[in-house]
Design an enzyme around this catalytic site. Structure first.
Site, PDB file in Angstrom:
ATOM      1  CD  GLN A   1      -3.001  -1.021   2.244  1.00 26.18           C
ATOM      2  OE1 GLN A   1      -2.931  -0.157   3.122  1.00 26.18           O
ATOM      3  NE2 GLN A   1      -3.889  -1.994   2.289  1.00 26.18           N
TER       4      GLN A   1
ATOM      5  CG  ASP B   1      -6.108  -8.725   2.972  1.00 35.17           C
ATOM      6  OD1 ASP B   1      -5.420  -8.609   4.000  1.00 35.17           O
ATOM      7  OD2 ASP B   1      -6.395  -7.759   2.239  1.00 35.17           O
TER       8      ASP B   1
END
Length: 409
Positions: A147, A292
């Site tokens: 990110q 995730d």
């Protein structure tokens, strides 16, 4: 809100579920839409994270509070840094104020950004004074969070000379970086990614266009888990999905074949079907490109009575909670034997699941959703079940639609 999921009596499932747009794609596109107003977005995620992102991008307030939204914190740090003339105080929840951001801040400062820490060095909240950034080359560690890299890529085309990013160390979650570059390409921004160097070329405007967000593959993982635990012949149709997905979590289709689940692609939908019994061999997977879905996979393995060894999980320690520790503690309550390191998780083969255990969620949406499929095996309590709204507003409604009986405690 705590809830009890009563054990599902009829484990033969046949349903159709519509899942909202990918949070990952939506949050990237919201930044790009603000930089390039020519873009219209359809099937936007209804997650809390995307709601926080949209509000932050439209408010004129000095104080911008993004709650638990980690993606918003990372992407907005770069966006506000190049928003010339705008000053903001960017903050979030208590957990957010303990999630590191120094690597990104240092990279932006190297480019000339004006960012200071309001409280603790290396962590939010941040004071950001937007200005024109004139430098066009930067180094950043690629081994902590993709990110950070995507945050820089999203603003890169608005720098006068674009941006060249040199990634040092191993690169984490490459599919998410490629997702960002693919979205840039889709709206007309040129880039290159060769070895450890990414270049994004400058762009003043893009053509008027509508971008449709694919549904969220991370959200689909819970239905893969449900079908894996359901009776043979069970199936769930999910929309709207693409076979050529930008999302790294689309590897679910391959991983869940281990549990006898087949994935059939239709026109903007997928059908999950339990065709075979679970392969009893230990599931061994490196999830560095899709961390995730680790929680969902670990719970599925435990529920199906097979062992697993999952690696590539070092980023889970800096998520909404330390997900490795949280998984260890909650699976242990259920009767699992679990061992963790800084980047691996092992669950031993189990023959019994403790019933009516209360699962703590640690302000982490994925803890609540990953454990929900256990209702096909035992009754289970979920504490603070409303945390699911961070990424999946109607999750519990969809659980009821497939037949799980929910009691609010």
């Amino acid at each position: 809100m705590d809830i009890l999921l009563n054990v599902l009596a009829d484990k033969r499932i046949e349903e159709e579920i519509t899942i909202s747009g990918s949070k990952s794609e939506s949050n990237r596109l919201l930044i790009l839409q603000k930089l390039f107003p020519e873009i219209t977005i359809e099937n936007l995620s209804d997650s809390d994270d995307s709601v926080h992102m949209h509000h932050a991008l439209t408010t004129e307030d000095l104080l911008v509070d993004i709650g638990h939204a980690g993606t918003a914190m990372r992407f907005l740090t770069s966006y506000f840094a190049v928003n010339k003339g705008r000053e903001v105080f960017l903050t979030g929840s208590e957990r957010m104020q303990n999630r590191p951001i120094e690597i990104l801040v240092n990279a932006l400062k190297d480019l000339g950004a004006d960012i200071t820490y309001a409280e603790k060095q290396g962590y939010p909240p941040l004071k950001i004074k937007g200005k024109k950034l004139t430098k066009d080359k930067v180094q950043i560690n690629g081994n902590v969070s993709s990110q950070y890299i995507s945050s820089l890529l999203l603003i890169a085309s608005k720098l006068d000379n674009g941006l060249e990013i040199e990634l040092t160390g191993k690169i984490t979650s490459v599919p998410y970086i490629k997702m960002t570059l693919s979205l840039l390409s889709q709206i007309g921004i040129e880039s290159s990614f060769q070895k450890n160097v990414i270049k994004v070329f400058p762009k003043e405007t893009v053509k008027t266009q509508t971008v449709v967000v694919e549904s969220d593959w991370s959200s689909a993982s819970y239905f893969y888990s449900i079908i894996a635990l359901a009776d043979l012949g069970s199936e769930i149709k999910l929309s709207a999905y693409k076979q050529e997905s930008l999302q790294g979590d689309s590897c679910l289709a391959d991983i869940y074949s281990h549990f006898g689940v087949t994935t059939t692609f239709g026109n903007d939908f997928i059908t999950l079907k339990k065709e075979k019994n679970t392969n009893q061999e230990t599931l061994v997977r490196n999830l560095k490109d899709a961390p995730d879905i680790a929680q969902t996979i670990a719970v599925t393995c435990f529920a199906e009575g097979i062992a697993c060894h999952l690696s590539g999980l070092h980023t889970l320690k800096i998520k909404e909670t330390d997900r490795l520790v949280a998984l260890h503690d909650e699976l242990t309550k259920l009767g699992a034997k679990v061992s963790i390191t800084d980047e691996t998780l092992e669950v031993s083969k189990a023959s019994n699941i403790n019933s009516n255990i209360a699962i703590d969620t640690y302000n982490d949406h994925r803890m609540a959703m990953a454990f929900a499929p256990l209702a096909l095996k035992v009754s289970i309590k979920i504490n603070d079940a409303e945390v699911v709204t961070k990424s999946y507003q109607k999750f519990w409604n969809d659980m009821e639609q497939i037949g799980i009986n929910i009691t609010h405690l």
